[in-house]
Design an enzyme around this catalytic site. Structure first.
Site, PDB file in Angstrom:
ATOM      1  N   LYS A 200       0.835  -1.212   0.000  1.00 26.11           N
ATOM      2  CA  LYS A 200       0.000   0.000   0.000  1.00 26.11           C
ATOM      3  C   LYS A 200       0.867   1.259   0.000  1.00 26.11           C
ATOM      4  CE  LYS A 200      -3.782   2.484   0.327  1.00 26.11           C
ATOM      5  NZ  LYS A 200      -3.428   3.794   0.861  1.00 26.11           N
ATOM      6  N   HIS A 203       2.030   1.676  -3.493  1.00 28.43           N
ATOM      7  CA  HIS A 203       0.859   2.134  -4.261  1.00 28.43           C
ATOM      8  C   HIS A 203       0.729   3.653  -4.129  1.00 28.43           C
ATOM      9  CE1 HIS A 203      -3.310   3.596  -4.188  1.00 28.43           C
ATOM     10  NE2 HIS A 203      -3.609   2.657  -5.075  1.00 28.43           N
ATOM     11  N   ASN A 204       0.843   4.158  -2.900  1.00 29.01           N
ATOM     12  CA  ASN A 204       0.715   5.592  -2.681  1.00 29.01           C
ATOM     13  C   ASN A 204       1.860   6.374  -3.299  1.00 29.01           C
ATOM     14  OD1 ASN A 204      -1.488   4.747  -1.207  1.00 29.01           O
ATOM     15  ND2 ASN A 204      -1.030   6.017   0.567  1.00 29.01           N
ATOM     16  N   GLU A 207       1.064   6.683  -6.787  1.00 28.42           N
ATOM     17  CA  GLU A 207      -0.017   7.674  -6.855  1.00 28.42           C
ATOM     18  C   GLU A 207       0.552   9.096  -6.843  1.00 28.42           C
ATOM     19  OE1 GLU A 207      -3.245   9.152  -3.626  1.00 28.42           O
ATOM     20  OE2 GLU A 207      -3.262   6.985  -4.062  1.00 28.42           O
TER      21      GLU A 207
END
Length: 516
Positions: A200, A203-204, A207
């Site tokens: 995660k 993922h960020n 992003e």
């Protein structure tokens, strides 16, 4: 799945059936996830530190979902309301609040219960918590949850990490509430202990990069072409129907159509250019440095947010620092827009390549055995970085599960060749000539050019380090000799200043090995 029927006692009093899932923390994300769980027929017990929040949650939502909602006033009451073994998800602030909440819960838990941290926790904290709770017989899952409030309510992408038994305990619920894409439920067991929170975090980081790349694209078209918000909205909307199709491109097109009710101007033009951050982008770059993985596009996006926060200083600088030359691109408008599209697409591939390479390195370092194809798959729906590109990334890892870098995949390599065959470079050249900052796009191109270069100039860097710090180097013609050192001053015939009287010949004492 239907809620179990209440049990009866001597046919005189009804005792509520134990709730199948517990949500601890009923702020925006916790509330929406709890409603998502209840909407799939599971009964949910909720608790919030402020009792009024719990009462409002029950009152507002009790008759809107399929499963029963149970409000509780204390942690003891909360734990008593849950079926054994318990399944409890914490949606509270990361850091110390997680540790203190676990301590408060422990007296009310039993062996076999499963605790889930659904926030953006530092993965090493998750490693520690999982290890400590395992000793007490409590399962612990660190799960990334992406998709914002709407995703939490309608179906997020979920990235749980923990032991296999713990995941099996919650699999039914996680698969029910997760987003659905053409490739299945957007949830998968990432690996042991901290794997889920690490995934995660990356993922960020991706992003951050993706958002910065889109912002730079917007800025280049706005400042180089003088494009208005309406034209930019049409451009992004058209791109969303092609290779750039993604959630972030889609909402960018929508944002650019919204008018400010007070001024009648595009609302985006009325927003102060200072971007915030919550830490996961910084963590990504820090861990990448620790693990020896280059993530320059993610780092550039982080730097861009930091620079944006220096608004007052930038305004003063803009009045004193001028850029000579043209401030507008006057050649073929359509060709330039196409070039910027290719630059954005190629840069996005580089950002994903950096993130996936970081996950692979961490997976090897911590023995997580993360399936990168599965990580791309669960990002195809629900999450903020969902994009059509992820389907091709899935196929890349399907073709070669141990692929070191996405840039080595034949199909993606071909797409990169098309994009960078003049278009990518032309777009950046124009932006830099006009004076538009494109740090993320530039870093992506530099990453691409560095990765594809067989011989980089760091041979000179090593020579410098050995000259002033005796840091040694390896020879290309004799690798079997290992690290060697050269007395550079002996070869140069440099004499001490005391002998020559010439201060330009003075040789300073070499610094300690820690200085470079």
């Amino acid at each position: 799945m239907s809620t179990p029927e209440p049990s009866t006692n001597d046919n005189t009093r009804t005792t509520p059936a134990p709730a199948q899932f517990g949500m601890l923390g009923l702020a925006v994300m916790g509330e929406n996830l709890a409603l998502n769980v209840a909407d799939h027929g599971f009964s949910v017990a909720g608790w919030n530190r402020e009792t009024a929040v719990t009462e409002k949650f029950i009152e507002k939502n009790q008759n809107t979902v399929k499963g029963e909602l149970v409000g509780t006033n204390t942690l003891e009451e909360f734990c008593q309301a849950l079926a054994r073994p318990r399944r409890i998800m914490m949606m509270i602030k990361a850091g110390a609040p997680i540790d203190s909440t676990i301590e408060l819960l422990l007296p009310h838990l039993e062996k076999g219960d499963t605790l889930i941290d659904g926030g953006n926790s530092w993965f090493e904290d998750t490693l520690r918590r999982e290890r400590d709770l395992k000793e007490k017989g409590i399962n612990f899952i660190g799960s990334g949850v992406s998709g914002g409030a709407e995703g939490a309510r309608r179906g997020p992408s979920m990235m749980p990490g923990g032991n296999t038994d713990a995941y099996e305990h919650v699999r039914e619920i996680f698969e029910a509430i997760s987003a659905k894409s053409d490739f299945g439920d957007c949830v998968a067991h990432c690996g042991p202990d901290g794997a889920g929170h690490f995934v995660k975090m990356v993922h960020n980081g991706i992003e951050y990069a993706d958002m910065q790349l889109i912002a730079e694209t917007y800025d280049v078209l706005r400042r180089c072409l003088g494009a208005e918000a309406s034209e930019l909205a049409d451009t992004f909307d058209r791109w969303n129907g092609g290779k750039l199709a993604s959630f972030l491109i889609e909402i960018t097109a929508q944002i650019l159509t919204v008018k400010d009710e007070e001024t009648g101007q595009p609302l985006v033009d009325m927003i102060l250019d200072k971007a915030g951050q919550k830490g996961t982008g910084k963590w990504t770059t820090q861990v990448a440095l620790d693990l020896g993985i280059a993530v320059p596009t993610i780092a550039a996006a982080l730097d861009a947010r930091v620079l944006s926060s220096m608004k007052e200083e930038r305004v003063r600088a803009s009045e004193r620092i001028k850029v000579p030359g043209t401030m507008r691109f006057n050649d073929d408008r359509k060709l330039f827009i196409d070039a910027v599209e290719d630059a954005l697409f190629a840069s996005k591939i580089c950002a994903y390549a950096q993130g996936m390479a970081l996950i692979r390195r961490a997976s090897n370092e911590y023995n997580w055995n993360i399936n990168l194809k599965e990580m791309a798959r669960i990002w195809t729906g629900g999450c903020i970085i969902r994009a059509s590109l992820l389907e091709e990334i899935m196929h890349a890892f399907e073709r070669e599960p141990e692929l070191d870098n996405l840039l080595l995949d034949e199909t993606l390599n071909s797409q990169m060749a098309t994009a960078q065959g003049g278009q990518w470079r032309q777009a950046l050249s124009v932006a830099q000539t006009v004076g538009v900052p494109v740090p993320a796009m530039s870093s992506a191109l530099a990453y691409f050019d560095s990765y594809r270069t067989a011989r980089l100039p760091q041979n000179l860097t090593q020579a410098q380090r050995d000259f002033f710090g005796s840091h040694t180097y390896e020879r290309i013609d004799a690798p079997e000799r290992g690290f060697v050192h050269t007395e550079w001053t002996d070869l140069l015939g440099v004499k001490e200043a005391s002998e020559t009287g010439d201060p330009t010949k003075k040789q300073a004492d070499p610094p300690s090995s820690s200085q470079a």
